[in-house]
Design a protein around this motif. Structure first.
Motif, short mmCIF file in Angstrom:
data_model
loop_
_atom_site.label_atom_id
_atom_site.label_comp_id
_atom_site.label_asym_id
_atom_site.label_seq_id
_atom_site.Cartn_x
_atom_site.Cartn_y
_atom_site.Cartn_z
N ILE A 148 -5.01 1.93 -8.53
CA ILE A 148 -3.64 1.94 -9.05
C ILE A 148 -2.83 3.05 -8.39
O ILE A 148 -1.63 2.87 -8.11
CB ILE A 148 -3.66 2.09 -10.58
CG1 ILE A 148 -4.33 0.86 -11.22
CG2 ILE A 148 -2.25 2.26 -11.13
CD1 ILE A 148 -4.63 1.02 -12.70
N ALA A 149 -3.47 4.18 -8.13
CA ALA A 149 -2.75 5.27 -7.46
C ALA A 149 -2.26 4.84 -6.09
O ALA A 149 -1.14 5.19 -5.67
CB ALA A 149 -3.66 6.50 -7.35
N ARG A 150 -3.08 4.09 -5.35
CA ARG A 150 -2.65 3.59 -4.04
C ARG A 150 -1.47 2.64 -4.18
O ARG A 150 -0.51 2.68 -3.40
CB ARG A 150 -3.82 2.90 -3.34
CG ARG A 150 -4.88 3.85 -2.80
CD ARG A 150 -5.77 3.14 -1.80
NE ARG A 150 -6.56 2.09 -2.43
CZ ARG A 150 -7.79 2.26 -2.89
NH1 ARG A 150 -8.38 3.45 -2.82
NH2 ARG A 150 -8.45 1.26 -3.44
N ALA A 169 -0.74 4.09 2.20
CA ALA A 169 -1.39 4.15 0.90
C ALA A 169 -2.91 4.11 1.00
O ALA A 169 -3.62 4.77 0.24
CB ALA A 169 -0.89 3.01 0.01
N VAL A 170 -3.43 3.32 1.90
CA VAL A 170 -4.89 3.18 2.00
C VAL A 170 -5.48 4.06 3.09
O VAL A 170 -6.70 4.11 3.27
CB VAL A 170 -5.29 1.71 2.25
CG1 VAL A 170 -4.78 0.81 1.15
CG2 VAL A 170 -4.79 1.24 3.61
N GLY A 171 -4.61 4.75 3.89
CA GLY A 171 -5.11 5.60 4.95
C GLY A 171 -5.61 4.83 6.14
O GLY A 171 -6.39 5.36 6.94
N ALA A 172 -5.17 3.56 6.30
CA ALA A 172 -5.62 2.73 7.41
C ALA A 172 -4.54 2.67 8.47
O ALA A 172 -3.37 2.92 8.21
CB ALA A 172 -5.94 1.32 6.91
N SER A 173 -4.94 2.33 9.69
CA SER A 173 -4.01 2.20 10.81
C SER A 173 -4.48 1.07 11.71
O SER A 173 -5.63 0.65 11.63
CB SER A 173 -3.95 3.50 11.63
OG SER A 173 -3.40 4.54 10.86
N PRO A 199 -4.95 6.69 15.46
CA PRO A 199 -5.50 7.56 14.43
C PRO A 199 -4.79 7.35 13.10
O PRO A 199 -3.59 7.06 13.05
CB PRO A 199 -5.24 8.97 14.98
CG PRO A 199 -5.01 8.78 16.44
CD PRO A 199 -4.41 7.44 16.61
N ALA A 200 -5.54 7.51 12.02
CA ALA A 200 -4.95 7.41 10.69
C ALA A 200 -3.95 8.54 10.48
O ALA A 200 -4.13 9.63 11.00
CB ALA A 200 -6.05 7.48 9.62
#
Length: 348
Positions: free
Chosen positions: A64-66, A87-91, A96-97
């Motif tokens: 939920i925080a994301r 939000a998820v730290g993906a790239s 690079p993230a």
């Protein structure tokens, strides 16, 4: 559109956290529709880490925080794909993230700079506010319908709808001409939701309850909410809407002989106490068997002073409903000779 990576099966699925919520509960909390959450999961892989029995989505506090961060970013105009990556730290592959500093500093604060000043309120209220700020009309409509269905009209109005409307008004007042579009969109959908409430069959022996806004008063939503609640309870209502001229108000009271007349004023500039005295003095019927209405003043415009003869103040939808029902009940127990139809009403 990139496919969502499949979830790897667990030989022994982890136990479901006690705080995990369903998709519907999370949607109400965030102010988005369940369809939007499922779409985000498909498109951006921002889904729940846990599924109950491999099928039902269950969202943990971290999930939920994301989502909350994604909602804040999209409300600031960040494209959904970029907001999801942050939000998820993906790239994308090979890039690079982003570092934590890449996320706007304002987004780290609860609600971000565009959030409405709500204070301590129900989660559904925060969800409705977020949807309104995003101008997400389908989500606003869905959340209003869910609130009325699940909590009843009185609770939905007092604990979800009215606090959000007040917050929009405060935000508008502190931000100049900004957020006017938020207020207009939210007000329109609230009005539509109230008019969708189906009234019960009228109690035919009862005279109506008259609802009107004072001359010059354009704020009608509180009266629309009251009309919807009275209709639910089978009480006949005559709703005259915004800015009813003084003479028209007098004629409406004389012609309908209402059990109660409710007059709304949002600001002191529209709270005409001379009008109150003249309306409260209206009587009808034959000599020796005159009748009069209970005149009920609603809204902050009337202040805290003594209303005057034959008048009473209303404070809140729930308590105001009780006052009106008592007035109707008292009139229904009066002698039949004191009540006459509109065709025999005489001027005061």
């Amino acid at each position: 559109m990139d496919p969502v990576p499949p979830h790897l099966p667990h030989e022994n699925p982890p136990e479901l956290p006690a705080a995990a919520l369903s998709t519907g509960a999370v949607a109400r909390r965030l102010g988005v529709s369940p369809t939007t959450l499922r779409s985000w999961e498909r498109r951006y892989a921002i889904g729940p880490a846990t599924r109950e029995d491999g099928r039902h989505r269950r969202w943990t506090a971290q999930d939920i925080a994301r989502l909350e961060l994604m909602c804040r970013l999209t409300a600031q105009g960040v494209p959904p794909s970029e907001a999801a990556r942050a939000a998820v730290g993906a790239s994308p592959a090979g890039v690079p993230a982003p570092e934590p500093a890449a996320v706007p500093e304002s987004a780290a604060a609860p609600g971000g700079p565009n959030a409405l000043p709500l204070g301590e309120v129900r989660p559904e209220c925060r969800g409705l506010a977020r949807a309104a700020v995003r101008l997400d009309a389908p989500a606003v409509e869905h959340l209003l319908e869910s609130a009325v269905t699940e909590h009843g009209l009185v609770t939905a109005w007092e604990e979800i709808i009215a606090p959000t409307l007040h917050a929009v008004g405060r935000k508008w007042a502190s931000a100049g001409e900004r957020y006017v579009e938020v207020e207009h969109l939210l007000s329109w959908h609230v009005s539509c939701a109230l008019r969708r409430v189906r009234p019960a069959a009228e109690q035919l022996r009862s005279s109506p309850v008259l609802l009107a806004c004072a001359p010059g008063e354009q704020h009608t939503l509180p009266m629309e909410a009251l009309a919807a609640v009275l209709g639910e309870r089978g009480l006949p209502v005559r709703m005259f809407g915004a800015a009813l001229p003084a003479e028209a108000l007098h004629e409406a009271v004389r012609r309908t002989g209402p059990r109660a007349a409710v007059l709304w004023s949002q600001s002191r500039s529209t709270a005409d106490r001379a009008l109150v005295r003249s309306v409260a003095a209206i009587e009808w019927g034959l000599r020796g068997a005159r009748g009069h209405s209970a005149l009920l003043l609603a809204g902050p415009g009337w202040g805290t002073g003594t209303p005057g003869p034959r008048t009473e103040r209303l404070f809140g939808l729930r308590s105001g409903l009780t006052v009106i029902e008592n007035a109707v009940r008292s009139a229904d127990h009066a002698e039949p000779a004191t009540r006459t139809g509109p065709t025999t009403v005489t001027r005061a």
